[in-house]
Design a protein around this motif. Sequence first.
Motif, short mmCIF file in Angstrom:
data_model
loop_
_atom_site.label_atom_id
_atom_site.label_comp_id
_atom_site.label_asym_id
_atom_site.label_seq_id
_atom_site.Cartn_x
_atom_site.Cartn_y
_atom_site.Cartn_z
N ASP A 167 -34.09 61.28 66.56
CA ASP A 167 -32.67 60.88 66.51
C ASP A 167 -31.99 61.96 65.52
O ASP A 167 -31.00 62.51 65.77
N LEU A 168 -32.67 62.23 64.23
CA LEU A 168 -32.15 63.05 63.13
C LEU A 168 -31.91 64.51 63.82
O LEU A 168 -31.13 65.23 63.69
N ALA A 169 -33.15 65.08 64.47
CA ALA A 169 -33.34 66.27 65.37
C ALA A 169 -31.89 66.42 66.21
O ALA A 169 -31.13 67.25 66.20
N LEU A 170 -31.61 65.15 67.05
CA LEU A 170 -30.56 65.33 68.06
C LEU A 170 -29.28 65.40 67.46
O LEU A 170 -28.31 66.06 67.74
N ARG A 171 -28.98 64.56 66.21
CA ARG A 171 -27.79 64.29 65.74
C ARG A 171 -27.44 65.72 65.04
O ARG A 171 -26.37 66.34 64.99
N GLY A 172 -28.63 66.46 64.66
CA GLY A 172 -28.30 67.75 63.94
C GLY A 172 -28.03 68.88 64.96
O GLY A 172 -26.89 69.44 64.75
N ALA A 173 -28.54 68.67 66.43
CA ALA A 173 -28.16 69.56 67.33
C ALA A 173 -26.67 69.27 67.91
O ALA A 173 -25.82 70.09 68.05
N ILE A 174 -26.39 67.93 67.87
CA ILE A 174 -24.96 67.64 68.33
C ILE A 174 -23.94 68.14 67.37
O ILE A 174 -22.88 68.72 67.63
N ASN A 175 -24.10 67.81 66.02
CA ASN A 175 -23.39 68.18 65.01
C ASN A 175 -22.97 69.86 65.07
O ASN A 175 -21.94 70.07 64.53
N THR A 176 -24.07 70.41 65.11
CA THR A 176 -23.89 72.04 65.16
C THR A 176 -23.11 72.26 66.17
O THR A 176 -22.30 73.25 66.23
N ALA A 177 -23.43 71.69 67.31
CA ALA A 177 -22.80 71.95 68.77
C ALA A 177 -21.15 71.83 68.39
O ALA A 177 -20.21 72.71 68.84
N LEU A 178 -20.96 70.56 67.86
CA LEU A 178 -19.64 70.24 67.71
C LEU A 178 -18.62 71.12 66.96
O LEU A 178 -17.57 71.17 66.99
N ALA A 179 -19.48 71.67 66.05
CA ALA A 179 -18.49 72.63 64.99
C ALA A 179 -18.30 73.89 65.96
O ALA A 179 -17.25 74.83 65.37
N LEU A 180 -18.58 74.35 67.02
CA LEU A 180 -18.05 75.31 67.82
C LEU A 180 -16.97 75.13 68.94
O LEU A 180 -16.84 74.05 68.99
N PRO A 181 -16.39 76.30 69.19
CA PRO A 181 -15.14 76.06 70.16
C PRO A 181 -15.76 75.40 71.36
O PRO A 181 -17.08 75.68 71.57
N TYR A 182 -15.00 74.86 72.07
CA TYR A 182 -15.36 73.96 73.24
C TYR A 182 -16.28 74.60 74.17
O TYR A 182 -17.40 74.26 74.50
N GLU A 183 -15.89 75.95 74.84
CA GLU A 183 -16.57 76.66 75.78
C GLU A 183 -17.86 77.28 75.22
O GLU A 183 -18.99 76.69 75.89
N ARG A 184 -17.99 77.61 73.91
CA ARG A 184 -19.41 77.83 73.38
C ARG A 184 -20.02 76.72 73.06
O ARG A 184 -21.30 76.77 73.24
N ARG A 185 -19.64 75.50 72.80
CA ARG A 185 -20.40 74.43 72.49
C ARG A 185 -21.08 73.98 73.73
O ARG A 185 -22.29 73.67 73.62
N VAL A 186 -20.24 73.86 74.68
CA VAL A 186 -20.95 73.31 75.92
C VAL A 186 -22.01 74.06 76.49
O VAL A 186 -23.24 73.90 76.89
N ALA A 187 -21.78 75.67 76.39
CA ALA A 187 -22.76 76.41 76.89
C ALA A 187 -23.94 76.61 76.20
O ALA A 187 -24.95 76.57 76.58
N ALA A 188 -23.80 76.46 74.88
CA ALA A 188 -24.69 76.48 73.73
C ALA A 188 -25.70 75.36 73.74
O ALA A 188 -26.98 75.46 73.89
N MET A 189 -25.04 74.17 74.20
CA MET A 189 -25.99 72.89 74.18
C MET A 189 -26.67 73.13 75.48
O MET A 189 -27.83 72.54 75.70
N GLY A 190 -25.99 73.74 76.86
CA GLY A 190 -26.87 73.76 77.87
C GLY A 190 -28.13 74.82 77.86
O GLY A 190 -29.14 74.17 78.00
#
Length: 300
Positions: free
Chosen positions: A20-43
Motif C-alpha cells: 500500500d505504501l509503495a502504491l500510494r507513493g507512486a500515485i502521489n508522485t503521478a498526481l503531481a504531474l500534469p494530467y497527460e504526463r501523469r496518465v502516460a507515466a503511470m501506464g
Amino acid sequence: MTQNGTRRPSGRGPGDRIVDLALRGAINTALALPYERRVAAMGALTARAIGPLAGYRRRARANLALIRPDLPAAERERIATAVCDNLGRTLIENYSGADFAARLPPQPQQGDGLDALAAARAEGRPVIFVTGHFGNHEAPRRVLTRMGYEIGGFYREMSNRFVNDHYAATMQGVSGPVFPKGRRGLTGFLRHLKAGGMATILFDLHDRNGAEIPFLGRPARTALTAAELALRFDALLVPYFGIRRPDGLSFEIAVEAPIPAAAPLDMMREATRRLEARITRDPGQWFWVHNRWKEPRKRR
C-alpha cells in the motif's frame, strides 16, 4: 480459518502495508504531474515495473497463451504489455477526479440503449448496468452522471484492505452510492434497486458459485446476480463500456441496447457475448491479469 486453526490474514498485515505504501507513493508522485504526463507515466510504470514485479504481465501472458495459443509469442507479449499500460492508466485516471472527467465526451457516442434508459428514468424503473474490466469501466458512469443520471455500484473489495480503503473512495461521490459485496452491502444494494435506483455490476471476475458460461472459448464461472436481480426488480439490464482511444487519454462511450428478459443464464450469456465482442476488437484493453479461468481446488 486455515487448516491448523489460525485465522487467515485480514488483508492488513505487514506485507499489505508495504504494498500500500509503495502504491500510494507512486500515485502521489503521478498526481503531481500534469494530467497527460501523469496518465502516460503511470501506464509506462505499470507496464515496465509494477506489472512485472506484481506478476500481472506473467498472468496476462499465461491467460493469453491459454485462450489464444495461435498467436505468436511476440504478439502475446505485446498485448500483455498493453494490458499493464491500460491498468496503470485506469488506476491513475480513477484517482484524478475532475481531471479525468474533463477528458470524457459529453455523451455516449454509441447510444443504442439511451432511449430505453431515459424511459426507465421517467418511469422510476431500476436499471442495472453490466460491464467488465475493459478500457476504463468508470468512464461510462461519469458520462451518464453528467447527463443527469445517478448511478451506484456493487463491487468486490480488494484483498489488501489498505489499498481497498482509498481505492473504494475513488468510486464514492461520483454518482450514486456504492456497495461492497457481502451481506451488508447486498442489503443496501437491494434497497437502492427497490427504490428505482441505477447501479453497475462488473461481472467478469471468477465466481466460485457461478454458472459455467463459455468466455473467449473456455468455460468460466460467472455470477448470475445481475440477471437475477434484474428479473426480481423488473430492472433493465444494460451493458456499457468505456473504450480507450488510440491516444491513450480519450474515450468512446458505448451504452448498448438492453438485454431482453429471459432465464438468468441466457441473459448472462448475452452479457458475456457483448463483452467478448469488445475484447476481440481490442484485446489489450481487457484486464487479462485476473484469474478468470480458475481451476477448482482439489479436495485433500
